[in-house]
Each structure stands twice: as structure tokens, then as C-alpha cells.
Write a protein that holds these residues in place. Sequence first.
Motif, PDB file in Angstrom:
ATOM      1  N   MET A   1      -4.293  -9.730   6.155  1.00 41.62           N
ATOM      2  CA  MET A   1      -4.421  -8.397   5.654  1.00 41.62           C
ATOM      3  C   MET A   1      -4.373  -8.417   4.142  1.00 41.62           C
ATOM      4  SD  MET A   1      -2.318  -5.512   7.590  1.00 41.62           S
ATOM      5  CE  MET A   1      -3.033  -5.061   9.109  1.00 41.62           C
ATOM      6  N   SER A   2      -5.219  -7.643   3.514  1.00 37.78           N
ATOM      7  CA  SER A   2      -5.240  -7.625   2.062  1.00 37.78           C
ATOM      8  C   SER A   2      -4.217  -6.630   1.536  1.00 37.78           C
ATOM      9  CB  SER A   2      -6.636  -7.264   1.564  1.00 37.78           C
ATOM     10  OG  SER A   2      -6.924  -5.927   1.922  1.00 37.78           O
ATOM     11  N   ASP A   3      -3.988  -6.688   0.217  1.00 37.22           N
ATOM     12  CA  ASP A   3      -3.019  -5.790  -0.396  1.00 37.22           C
ATOM     13  C   ASP A   3      -3.455  -4.335  -0.321  1.00 37.22           C
ATOM     14  OD1 ASP A   3      -1.303  -7.808  -1.038  1.00 37.22           O
ATOM     15  OD2 ASP A   3      -2.180  -8.155  -3.017  1.00 37.22           O
ATOM     16  N   SER A   4      -4.772  -4.083  -0.205  1.00 34.48           N
ATOM     17  CA  SER A   4      -5.238  -2.706  -0.160  1.00 34.48           C
ATOM     18  C   SER A   4      -4.896  -2.032   1.167  1.00 34.48           C
ATOM     19  CB  SER A   4      -6.754  -2.660  -0.380  1.00 34.48           C
ATOM     20  OG  SER A   4      -7.409  -3.332   0.676  1.00 34.48           O
ATOM     21  N   GLU A   5      -4.612  -2.811   2.204  1.00 29.90           N
ATOM     22  CA  GLU A   5      -4.330  -2.231   3.500  1.00 29.90           C
ATOM     23  C   GLU A   5      -2.905  -1.697   3.589  1.00 29.90           C
ATOM     24  OE1 GLU A   5      -5.559  -4.690   6.721  1.00 29.90           O
ATOM     25  OE2 GLU A   5      -7.375  -5.263   5.676  1.00 29.90           O
ATOM     26  N   TYR A   6      -1.949  -2.423   3.059  1.00 30.24           N
ATOM     27  CA  TYR A   6      -0.594  -1.890   2.992  1.00 30.24           C
ATOM     28  C   TYR A   6       0.028  -2.346   1.697  1.00 30.24           C
ATOM     29  CZ  TYR A   6       0.907  -6.464   4.737  1.00 30.24           C
ATOM     30  OH  TYR A   6       1.112  -7.796   4.909  1.00 30.24           O
ATOM     31  N   ARG A   7       0.844  -1.480   1.131  1.00 28.86           N
ATOM     32  CA  ARG A   7       1.448  -1.761  -0.152  1.00 28.86           C
ATOM     33  C   ARG A   7       2.853  -1.235  -0.214  1.00 28.86           C
ATOM     34  NH1 ARG A   7      -3.200  -0.762  -4.536  1.00 28.86           N
ATOM     35  NH2 ARG A   7      -4.255  -2.398  -3.564  1.00 28.86           N
ATOM     36  N   THR A   8       3.607  -1.840  -1.053  1.00 29.29           N
ATOM     37  CA  THR A   8       4.898  -1.295  -1.407  1.00 29.29           C
ATOM     38  C   THR A   8       4.730  -0.746  -2.816  1.00 29.29           C
ATOM     39  OG1 THR A   8       5.973  -2.964  -0.075  1.00 29.29           O
ATOM     40  CG2 THR A   8       7.338  -1.806  -1.653  1.00 29.29           C
ATOM     41  N   GLY A   9       4.889   0.563  -2.959  1.00 32.77           N
ATOM     42  CA  GLY A   9       4.650   1.228  -4.237  1.00 32.77           C
ATOM     43  C   GLY A   9       5.720   0.920  -5.251  1.00 32.77           C
ATOM     44  N   ARG A  10       5.634   1.589  -6.394  1.00 36.60           N
ATOM     45  CA  ARG A  10       6.580   1.348  -7.484  1.00 36.60           C
ATOM     46  C   ARG A  10       8.003   1.685  -7.073  1.00 36.60           C
ATOM     47  NH1 ARG A  10       3.578   2.677 -13.005  1.00 36.60           N
ATOM     48  NH2 ARG A  10       1.483   2.372 -12.235  1.00 36.60           N
ATOM     49  N   GLU A  11       8.164   2.740  -6.297  1.00 37.75           N
ATOM     50  CA  GLU A  11       9.505   3.127  -5.879  1.00 37.75           C
ATOM     51  C   GLU A  11       9.969   2.358  -4.652  1.00 37.75           C
ATOM     52  OE1 GLU A  11       6.451   5.503  -3.884  1.00 37.75           O
ATOM     53  OE2 GLU A  11       6.890   5.324  -6.005  1.00 37.75           O
ATOM     54  N   GLY A  12       9.141   1.454  -4.139  1.00 38.35           N
ATOM     55  CA  GLY A  12       9.525   0.614  -3.021  1.00 38.35           C
ATOM     56  C   GLY A  12       9.229   1.226  -1.665  1.00 38.35           C
ATOM     57  N   ALA A  13       8.510   2.345  -1.617  1.00 37.14           N
ATOM     58  CA  ALA A  13       8.196   2.984  -0.339  1.00 37.14           C
ATOM     59  C   ALA A  13       7.019   2.269   0.312  1.00 37.14           C
ATOM     60  CB  ALA A  13       7.867   4.454  -0.546  1.00 37.14           C
TER      61      ALA A  13
ATOM     62  N   THR B   1       3.690   1.889   2.429  1.00 37.24           N
ATOM     63  CA  THR B   1       2.524   2.679   2.822  1.00 37.24           C
ATOM     64  C   THR B   1       1.552   1.770   3.553  1.00 37.24           C
ATOM     65  OG1 THR B   1       1.368   2.283   0.741  1.00 37.24           O
ATOM     66  CG2 THR B   1       2.705   4.283   0.883  1.00 37.24           C
ATOM     67  N   TYR B   2       0.855   2.336   4.530  1.00 40.49           N
ATOM     68  CA  TYR B   2      -0.177   1.614   5.266  1.00 40.49           C
ATOM     69  C   TYR B   2      -1.440   2.449   5.185  1.00 40.49           C
ATOM     70  CZ  TYR B   2      -2.621  -0.758   9.058  1.00 40.49           C
ATOM     71  OH  TYR B   2      -3.528  -1.457   9.804  1.00 40.49           O
ATOM     72  N   ARG B   3      -2.412   1.947   4.449  1.00 43.71           N
ATOM     73  CA  ARG B   3      -3.694   2.621   4.256  1.00 43.71           C
ATOM     74  C   ARG B   3      -3.519   4.068   3.805  1.00 43.71           C
ATOM     75  NH1 ARG B   3      -8.082  -0.223   8.147  1.00 43.71           N
ATOM     76  NH2 ARG B   3      -7.171  -2.270   7.977  1.00 43.71           N
ATOM     77  N   GLY B   4      -2.607   4.266   2.848  1.00 42.34           N
ATOM     78  CA  GLY B   4      -2.403   5.575   2.243  1.00 42.34           C
ATOM     79  C   GLY B   4      -1.423   6.484   2.949  1.00 42.34           C
ATOM     80  N   HIS B   5      -0.792   6.021   4.009  1.00 50.99           N
ATOM     81  CA  HIS B   5       0.162   6.844   4.757  1.00 50.99           C
ATOM     82  C   HIS B   5       1.516   6.146   4.761  1.00 50.99           C
ATOM     83  CE1 HIS B   5      -3.090   9.348   6.340  1.00 50.99           C
ATOM     84  NE2 HIS B   5      -3.769   8.226   6.509  1.00 50.99           N
ATOM     85  N   ASP B   6       2.581   6.941   4.535  1.00 54.60           N
ATOM     86  CA  ASP B   6       3.907   6.332   4.591  1.00 54.60           C
ATOM     87  C   ASP B   6       4.371   6.239   6.051  1.00 54.60           C
ATOM     88  OD1 ASP B   6       4.470   8.962   5.118  1.00 54.60           O
ATOM     89  OD2 ASP B   6       6.048   9.174   3.611  1.00 54.60           O
TER      90      ASP B   6
END
Length: 141
Positions: free
Chosen positions: A1-13, A15-20
Amino acid sequence: MSDSEYRTGREGAFTYRGHDLEELQEMSLEEVAELLPARQRRTITRGLGPEYQKLLEEARDADPEETANDPIRTHLRDMPILPEFVDLTFAVYSGQEFERVEVQPEMIGHYLGEFQLTRTSVEHGQAGIGATRSSKFVPLK
């Protein structure tokens, strides 16, 4: 899976494809399926079999604290990990024994079997006497 699919934002929350995670857990199974990769999406849209439905119901009824001590046992290695499974512990069958898999948010969209290996690494020692024709010439010490 690439980084664009799920990310941990600046605040550490997470997200998976733009949804928390909270949004994902409130979505219906069909809405979540639209976000999953193609293979997992196809598995869900074609309909989950009775064994898969039973596992899904067990996961919905389970309490994360209870599964930490008594994990949900399953042979279904090809069950896609859904947002409802986060924080639950499964005992996935490896072909020999049940191994624990604790589901984290980053595992969404993968299969349960990806986190439980079926093969172990082999470390070979020296060949024994009479193992092969070429081992006759290995000096014995």
C-alpha cells in the motif's frame, strides 16, 4: 500500500483514503467496500459466504478487552480486514497452529492471512554421511 492510501497526519490521527477511523467504523459494509483495493472490494461485493458472515458477526459482538485474553479463532485467512476489526485480536490458523494477530488501523484493506506466515525459514546444517553422492568427499571433523 502506498502512502497516499493511508496516512498518519501531523497531529497523529489515522486516516484511510481521506476518512478517519471513526468515520470508517460508522460506514456500512458497502461504503467501506468502495474504499478498499479491487480484490477486497470484489470479495465483498460478490457477497461474503456464511463462514465469513459468522466471523463478521463475532467481530461485531466482540469486546476488544475480551479478545485480548480469548482471541477470535478462525481459519479464514482470506477475510479482508475491515474497520470493525480494529483493536480486536484474532487467532489465525497457519496450517499447524493458531497464531495471534492484533488488528491495527494500518491493516485495513489487507487480508488476515498476510499477518500470519505459513512458512518458516530453514537453516541447513552440514550434510550427513550418505546424504548425497557428493557428500562422500566432505571431510569429517
